[in-house]
Write a protein that holds these residues in place. Structure first.
Motif, PDB file in Angstrom:
ATOM      1  N   ARG A  48      34.251 -28.441   1.329  1.00 23.33           N
ATOM      2  CA  ARG A  48      33.847 -29.793   1.470  1.00 23.33           C
ATOM      3  C   ARG A  48      32.253 -29.694   1.996  1.00 23.33           C
ATOM      4  O   ARG A  48      31.544 -30.820   1.659  1.00 23.33           O
ATOM      5  N   ALA A  49      31.943 -28.715   2.654  1.00 22.52           N
ATOM      6  CA  ALA A  49      30.306 -28.763   3.341  1.00 22.52           C
ATOM      7  C   ALA A  49      29.327 -28.566   2.206  1.00 22.52           C
ATOM      8  O   ALA A  49      28.378 -29.197   1.994  1.00 22.52           O
ATOM      9  N   ASN A 108      40.988 -35.183  -1.152  1.00 20.98           N
ATOM     10  CA  ASN A 108      41.604 -34.330  -1.780  1.00 20.98           C
ATOM     11  C   ASN A 108      41.639 -34.459  -3.282  1.00 20.98           C
ATOM     12  O   ASN A 108      41.972 -33.466  -3.908  1.00 20.98           O
ATOM     13  N   ALA A 109      41.055 -35.575  -3.553  1.00 23.91           N
ATOM     14  CA  ALA A 109      40.690 -35.861  -5.145  1.00 23.91           C
ATOM     15  C   ALA A 109      39.827 -34.893  -5.677  1.00 23.91           C
ATOM     16  O   ALA A 109      39.917 -34.132  -6.994  1.00 23.91           O
ATOM     17  N   ILE A 110      38.955 -34.244  -4.959  1.00 23.00           N
ATOM     18  CA  ILE A 110      37.838 -33.166  -5.168  1.00 23.00           C
ATOM     19  C   ILE A 110      38.160 -31.745  -4.925  1.00 23.00           C
ATOM     20  O   ILE A 110      37.522 -30.853  -5.436  1.00 23.00           O
ATOM     21  N   ASP A 111      39.151 -31.520  -3.983  1.00 28.55           N
ATOM     22  CA  ASP A 111      39.179 -30.088  -3.345  1.00 28.55           C
ATOM     23  C   ASP A 111      39.724 -29.140  -4.473  1.00 28.55           C
ATOM     24  O   ASP A 111      39.234 -28.131  -4.357  1.00 28.55           O
ATOM     25  N   GLY A 119      42.850 -42.114   4.694  1.00 29.33           N
ATOM     26  CA  GLY A 119      42.134 -42.751   3.416  1.00 29.33           C
ATOM     27  C   GLY A 119      40.991 -41.520   3.093  1.00 29.33           C
ATOM     28  O   GLY A 119      40.946 -41.094   2.117  1.00 29.33           O
ATOM     29  N   TYR A 120      40.253 -40.965   4.287  1.00 27.51           N
ATOM     30  CA  TYR A 120      39.394 -39.888   3.881  1.00 27.51           C
ATOM     31  C   TYR A 120      40.056 -38.675   3.523  1.00 27.51           C
ATOM     32  O   TYR A 120      39.488 -37.956   2.395  1.00 27.51           O
ATOM     33  N   THR A 121      41.089 -38.165   3.938  1.00 27.44           N
ATOM     34  CA  THR A 121      41.867 -37.103   3.359  1.00 27.44           C
ATOM     35  C   THR A 121      42.363 -37.211   1.979  1.00 27.44           C
ATOM     36  O   THR A 121      42.222 -36.501   1.231  1.00 27.44           O
ATOM     37  N   ARG A 122      42.752 -38.427   1.723  1.00 32.98           N
ATOM     38  CA  ARG A 122      43.219 -38.716   0.250  1.00 32.98           C
ATOM     39  C   ARG A 122      42.163 -38.620  -0.618  1.00 32.98           C
ATOM     40  O   ARG A 122      42.360 -38.152  -1.798  1.00 32.98           O
ATOM     41  N   LEU A 123      41.010 -39.347  -0.171  1.00 30.05           N
ATOM     42  CA  LEU A 123      39.791 -39.405  -0.962  1.00 30.05           C
ATOM     43  C   LEU A 123      39.409 -37.797  -1.354  1.00 30.05           C
ATOM     44  O   LEU A 123      39.018 -37.628  -2.526  1.00 30.05           O
TER      45      LEU A 123
END
Length: 170
Positions: A52-53, A39-42, A33-37
């Protein structure tokens, strides 16, 4: 590839929800879930040459304008050196500004610039879309339960800091 409905994908916790396989399922769902979430902003972060930092710093500075560097350090739970690098990059790219403290001039207060507010708002818009969709699918009772589980993961020593973020914001 078949489309799996939400009800068949997660049939619900068994009455033996503390068994190893049930705990592992929860860990897996958190990871995926965190990875997919995120990924939306990467992609947007990559366009800016950020990671991400940087996003986490932007997020918390947006939530609490005039946050001190020390407070941000506690929120992010990263090293001072790592935070220093992130803040320098954000300042060099005109996403944040630092101001001296009003009482202690040695303090650095952090604030988003107009450019930083714009980027943070766009990143949040993307995250909000993903989370809103998942929340609607799960229903209000499930969302409350999810929040309770996540709150249970916050160590008692950090609870005040984390829960203070909610004041006058929600």
């Amino acid at each position: 590839m078949t489309d799996v409905s939400r009800s068949s994908a997660s049939p619900g916790a068994s009455p033996l929800f503390l068994r190893e396989d049930e705990i592992r399922r929860g860990v897996e769902l958190l990871y995926f879930g965190y990875t997919r979430l995120t990924n939306a902003i990467d992609q947007e972060l990559a366009k800016q040459g950020l990671g991400r930092a940087h996003h986490r710093a932007l997020y918390f500075i947006a939530r609490q304008p005039d946050l001190t560097v020390g407070e941000l350090l506690k929120l992010l739970a990263i090293t001072k050196q790592s935070l220093g690098r992130v803040l320098k990059e954000l300042q060099d790219r005109d996403f944040i500004e630092t101001l001296p403290g009003q009482v202690d001039r040695r303090q650095k207060l952090l604030r988003l610039t107009a450019k930083g507010k714009e980027l943070e708002a766009e990143l949040f818009r993307q995250l909000r879309g993903k989370l809103s969709s998942a929340y609607v699918s799960a229903g209000q009772e499930s969302v409350s339960g999810f929040w309770h589980v996540l709150e249970g993961l916050v160590p008692e020593s950090d609870q005040k800091m984390v829960f203070d973020l909610r004041k006058d914001k929600i």
